[in-house]
Design a protein around this motif. Sequence first.
Motif, PDB file in Angstrom:
ATOM      1  N   ASN A 140      -2.349  -3.243 -13.065  1.00  0.00           N
ATOM      2  CA  ASN A 140      -2.395  -1.854 -12.591  1.00  0.00           C
ATOM      3  C   ASN A 140      -3.247  -1.685 -11.347  1.00  0.00           C
ATOM      4  OD1 ASN A 140      -4.652  -2.504 -14.133  1.00  0.00           O
ATOM      5  ND2 ASN A 140      -5.045  -0.379 -14.706  1.00  0.00           N
ATOM      6  N   LYS A 141      -3.870  -2.769 -10.883  1.00  0.00           N
ATOM      7  CA  LYS A 141      -4.665  -2.706  -9.655  1.00  0.00           C
ATOM      8  C   LYS A 141      -3.785  -2.747  -8.411  1.00  0.00           C
ATOM      9  CE  LYS A 141      -8.410  -2.902 -12.147  1.00  0.00           C
ATOM     10  NZ  LYS A 141      -9.223  -1.689 -12.374  1.00  0.00           N
ATOM     11  N   PHE A 142      -2.585  -3.344  -8.534  1.00  0.00           N
ATOM     12  CA  PHE A 142      -1.705  -3.432  -7.366  1.00  0.00           C
ATOM     13  C   PHE A 142      -0.303  -2.877  -7.624  1.00  0.00           C
ATOM     14  CE2 PHE A 142      -1.752  -7.453  -9.639  1.00  0.00           C
ATOM     15  CZ  PHE A 142      -0.402  -7.713  -9.839  1.00  0.00           C
TER      16      PHE A 142
ATOM     17  N   HIS B 194      -3.870  -2.594 -19.541  1.00  0.00           N
ATOM     18  CA  HIS B 194      -3.690  -3.620 -18.514  1.00  0.00           C
ATOM     19  C   HIS B 194      -5.031  -4.147 -18.001  1.00  0.00           C
ATOM     20  CE1 HIS B 194       0.462  -2.384 -18.555  1.00  0.00           C
ATOM     21  NE2 HIS B 194       0.132  -1.159 -18.207  1.00  0.00           N
TER      22      HIS B 194
ATOM     23  N   LYS C  46       0.816  -1.213   0.000  1.00  0.00           N
ATOM     24  CA  LYS C  46       0.000   0.000   0.000  1.00  0.00           C
ATOM     25  C   LYS C  46       0.848   1.261   0.000  1.00  0.00           C
ATOM     26  CE  LYS C  46      -4.365  -1.395   0.225  1.00  0.00           C
ATOM     27  NZ  LYS C  46      -5.393  -0.936  -0.738  1.00  0.00           N
TER      28      LYS C  46
ATOM     29  N   ILE D 208      -5.257  -6.434 -14.953  1.00  0.00           N
ATOM     30  CA  ILE D 208      -5.299  -6.413 -13.485  1.00  0.00           C
ATOM     31  C   ILE D 208      -4.009  -5.886 -12.846  1.00  0.00           C
ATOM     32  CG2 ILE D 208      -6.936  -8.325 -13.380  1.00  0.00           C
ATOM     33  CD1 ILE D 208      -4.579 -10.109 -12.510  1.00  0.00           C
TER      34      ILE D 208
ATOM     35  N   LYS E  90       1.764   0.625  -9.164  1.00  0.00           N
ATOM     36  CA  LYS E  90       1.646   2.006  -9.613  1.00  0.00           C
ATOM     37  C   LYS E  90       2.135   2.119 -11.057  1.00  0.00           C
ATOM     38  CE  LYS E  90       0.325   3.910  -5.674  1.00  0.00           C
ATOM     39  NZ  LYS E  90      -0.931   4.672  -5.508  1.00  0.00           N
ATOM     40  N   ASP E  91       1.707   3.183 -11.729  1.00  0.00           N
ATOM     41  CA  ASP E  91       2.105   3.390 -13.125  1.00  0.00           C
ATOM     42  C   ASP E  91       3.619   3.457 -13.281  1.00  0.00           C
ATOM     43  OD1 ASP E  91      -0.505   3.385 -13.955  1.00  0.00           O
ATOM     44  OD2 ASP E  91      -0.729   5.568 -13.920  1.00  0.00           O
TER      45      ASP E  91
END
Length: 379
Positions: free
Chosen positions: A208-210, A204, A153, A206, A212-213
């Motif tokens: 990019n769900k966890f 993407h 996180k 999935i 960062k760019d």
Amino acid sequence: MFRKKKAMLLVIAVLLISIIGIVAIGSATHIYNSGWTSNEYASQKMWLLIGIGAMFIFSFIDYEMICKFHLLIYILNLILLIAVIIIGKNDSNSVTRWISIGPIGIQPSEFAKIFSIISLSSIINVKYEKINRIPTLLFILVTSLIPVILIMKEPSLSASIVILLITFIILFVGCIDYKYILKTVLYCLPVMLFLFWDTLREDHLIVNKFLKDYQIDRITSLIKADQFSQNFYQTKQSMFAIGSGQIWGKGLYNGTINRLNYLPESHNDFIFSVISEEFGFVGCLVVLGLLFFIIMTCIDTAKHSSSFLGKLLASGIAGMFAFQTAINVGVVTGILPNTGMPLPFVSYGGSSMLVNMIAIGIIINLNRISNKSLFSRKR
């Protein structure tokens, strides 16, 4: 007597590589021509002294007594990781990794490494007879994954990976059944291939769900060898610095790429590049040789530990140093994407230095009382 001599050699190796790190940090922050001492250079010397004190303390505190408080240590770990998300300080890329306590900043993800080693080793030591039962394995994995998720996180991908790898090492040493290892590999391999494919996609699904760019960009720029990508710039300059050092290096304070500030934040995760440019291949061998000796001493301590708990602790610490070294060197040489992993005892960072010294203190503690074989399961 042999174990005590081994511990003494370990202390000498740790102090030597820490001093090399301070000298390299001084060069990276240009203390030789600035007319003043950089904050990083002065701070690292202070943290080395604090770390030596912590190493001395933990070398004499019974490790079994420390592990009796593993639940409190685990809770403290979670509190710090939650606190950094809520009240932590932001740096570049909106990353939150620091908590300020007065004038001092601490990095909870660094402390999470040693806290996870202590708590996980203690849990497995207590539940050893049931380790291959599904409920026990699920409990161990859940308690291990909670800190990893909190660290993600922040985000800190490298610290999360290291803690996961440490978990696997401790489980392996804890005599987990090979069928679980095989199933994990079979299940994870297709998942990893899918995530790799998804990372390379422009749209993407999935990943990019966890991630960062900027993390995705660092991975893709390395894989595609995009020489003009801003995310590849630091890695490219690092590789230039390593190559320009050749065999003997350019000499202390004479690294051109370092001196002209072509390598950003070189005192942190790319300190190995500074050493490579100024001390060459020989300097690299010295640093890696010292780290190899430290890691092998930890493994040897695990091998001869008089208790099962000691074997788990030493194995986890060995894994921590080994994985951090491999990832850091992999990043600076362009083998791995830039993930922000400090080189143990060498990179700038008070939290990292303190955690590493505490870990060495525990290893010294184990060497003072360990004299049995790897196959001893006395707990």
